[in-house]
Design a protein around this motif. Structure first.
Motif, PDB file in Angstrom:
ATOM      1  N   LEU A   1     -38.871  72.732 101.597  1.00  0.00           N
ATOM      2  CA  LEU A   1     -39.925  71.733 101.813  1.00  0.00           C
ATOM      3  C   LEU A   1     -39.338  70.392 102.242  1.00  0.00           C
ATOM      4  CD1 LEU A   1     -42.412  72.611  98.950  1.00  0.00           C
ATOM      5  CD2 LEU A   1     -42.720  72.972 101.402  1.00  0.00           C
ATOM      6  N   VAL A   2     -38.209  70.011 101.667  1.00  0.00           N
ATOM      7  CA  VAL A   2     -37.553  68.775 102.105  1.00  0.00           C
ATOM      8  C   VAL A   2     -37.018  68.940 103.525  1.00  0.00           C
ATOM      9  CG1 VAL A   2     -35.591  67.234 101.679  1.00  0.00           C
ATOM     10  CG2 VAL A   2     -37.024  67.968  99.784  1.00  0.00           C
ATOM     11  N   GLU A   3     -36.484  70.117 103.823  1.00  0.00           N
ATOM     12  CA  GLU A   3     -35.975  70.379 105.161  1.00  0.00           C
ATOM     13  C   GLU A   3     -37.101  70.318 106.198  1.00  0.00           C
ATOM     14  OE1 GLU A   3     -33.236  73.788 107.202  1.00  0.00           O
ATOM     15  OE2 GLU A   3     -35.055  74.447 106.159  1.00  0.00           O
TER      16      GLU A   3
ATOM     17  N   GLY B   1     -39.928  68.623 106.035  1.00  0.00           N
ATOM     18  CA  GLY B   1     -40.323  67.227 106.214  1.00  0.00           C
ATOM     19  C   GLY B   1     -41.818  66.977 106.279  1.00  0.00           C
ATOM     20  N   SER B   2     -42.624  68.006 106.434  1.00  0.00           N
ATOM     21  CA  SER B   2     -44.082  67.852 106.438  1.00  0.00           C
ATOM     22  C   SER B   2     -44.702  69.205 106.119  1.00  0.00           C
ATOM     23  CB  SER B   2     -44.576  67.354 107.790  1.00  0.00           C
ATOM     24  OG  SER B   2     -44.484  68.371 108.758  1.00  0.00           O
TER      25      SER B   2
ATOM     26  N   THR C   1     -42.763  77.806 106.604  1.00  0.00           N
ATOM     27  CA  THR C   1     -41.898  77.369 105.503  1.00  0.00           C
ATOM     28  C   THR C   1     -42.121  78.235 104.271  1.00  0.00           C
ATOM     29  OG1 THR C   1     -41.972  75.117 106.350  1.00  0.00           O
ATOM     30  CG2 THR C   1     -41.227  75.389 104.095  1.00  0.00           C
TER      31      THR C   1
ATOM     32  N   VAL D   1     -37.737  73.334  96.881  1.00  0.00           N
ATOM     33  CA  VAL D   1     -37.249  71.982  97.152  1.00  0.00           C
ATOM     34  C   VAL D   1     -36.456  71.954  98.451  1.00  0.00           C
ATOM     35  CG1 VAL D   1     -35.657  70.188  96.343  1.00  0.00           C
ATOM     36  CG2 VAL D   1     -37.250  71.249  94.750  1.00  0.00           C
TER      37      VAL D   1
ATOM     38  N   LEU E   1     -29.233  68.026 101.010  1.00  0.00           N
ATOM     39  CA  LEU E   1     -30.308  68.947 100.645  1.00  0.00           C
ATOM     40  C   LEU E   1     -29.904  69.851  99.485  1.00  0.00           C
ATOM     41  CD1 LEU E   1     -31.770  70.127 104.073  1.00  0.00           C
ATOM     42  CD2 LEU E   1     -32.874  68.721 102.355  1.00  0.00           C
TER      43      LEU E   1
ATOM     44  N   SER F   1     -29.393  67.853  96.112  1.00  0.00           N
ATOM     45  CA  SER F   1     -30.635  67.476  95.418  1.00  0.00           C
ATOM     46  C   SER F   1     -31.297  68.688  94.774  1.00  0.00           C
ATOM     47  CB  SER F   1     -31.598  66.778  96.375  1.00  0.00           C
ATOM     48  OG  SER F   1     -31.955  67.632  97.439  1.00  0.00           O
ATOM     49  N   ALA F   2     -31.347  69.804  95.473  1.00  0.00           N
ATOM     50  CA  ALA F   2     -31.953  71.006  94.900  1.00  0.00           C
ATOM     51  C   ALA F   2     -31.124  71.530  93.726  1.00  0.00           C
ATOM     52  CB  ALA F   2     -32.088  72.081  95.979  1.00  0.00           C
TER      53      ALA F   2
END
Length: 167
Positions: free
Chosen positions: A132-134, A136-137, A144, A129, A74, A77-78
């Motif tokens: 929101l990736v953490e 997952g929806s 979030t 990033v 995570l 990527s960020a």
């Protein structure tokens, strides 16, 4: 860059990463605000650094943080995303000042409003990033979004404070 500046940059990077690993990752305010001070290690790398080197350093930084936080990519990527966007944002925000000569990314040289908009933009992208990736929806979007806003404020304040107290 001369050898003194290279050593200063490496030490600054090391301080930000170690500060996150040993102190900041344990700082959580009310389960909403998280401090990701290691972002300063990427934000304050020299402007003239090659994009490839910047991406590699950012990836390496993210992998180290992922290793200690157990987050499986995570942070990497960020970190790579903000490293990729960093030259674009610098050119957009500091285009006129860049033509005047060598520029340091500091409050003193940029002025507080420009410095704040620079770090706020990149920290916001990083946190969006990351969270929101953490998540997952978008099912938990209000929670979030609150985490993103609180963490951006917390991280921005700590980065500014560390920048004020460092040289």
């Amino acid at each position: 860059m001369n050898p003194t500046e290279i050593i200063r940059t490496v030490v600054r990077w090391l301080v930000y990463v170690l500060l996150h690993i040993f102190v900041a990752r344990h700082l959580v305010l009310f389960d909403y605000a998280f401090c990701f001070i290691y972002v300063g290690a990427i934000l304050f790398l020299p402007i003239e650094i090659n994009l490839t080197a910047l991406l590699v350093i950012s990836f390496f930084t993210g992998v180290i943080i992922d290793t200690f936080d157990n987050t499986l990519g995570l942070h990497a990527s960020a970190s790579v995303l903000i490293a990729y966007l960093r030259p674009i944002i610098i050119k957009y925000q500091l285009g006129q000042k860049l033509t005047e000569g060598r520029l340091q990314l500091s409050i003193k040289e940029l002025g507080f409003p420009t410095f704040l908009s620079y770090i706020l933009m990149l920290i916001s992208i990083h946190h969006m990033v990351l969270f929101l990736v953490e998540a997952g929806s978008f099912r938990l979007f209000p929670y979030t979004f609150l985490k993103i806003v609180c963490s951006v404020v917390f991280t921005t304040v700590t980065v500014i404070l560390t920048r004020l107290f460092s040289r």
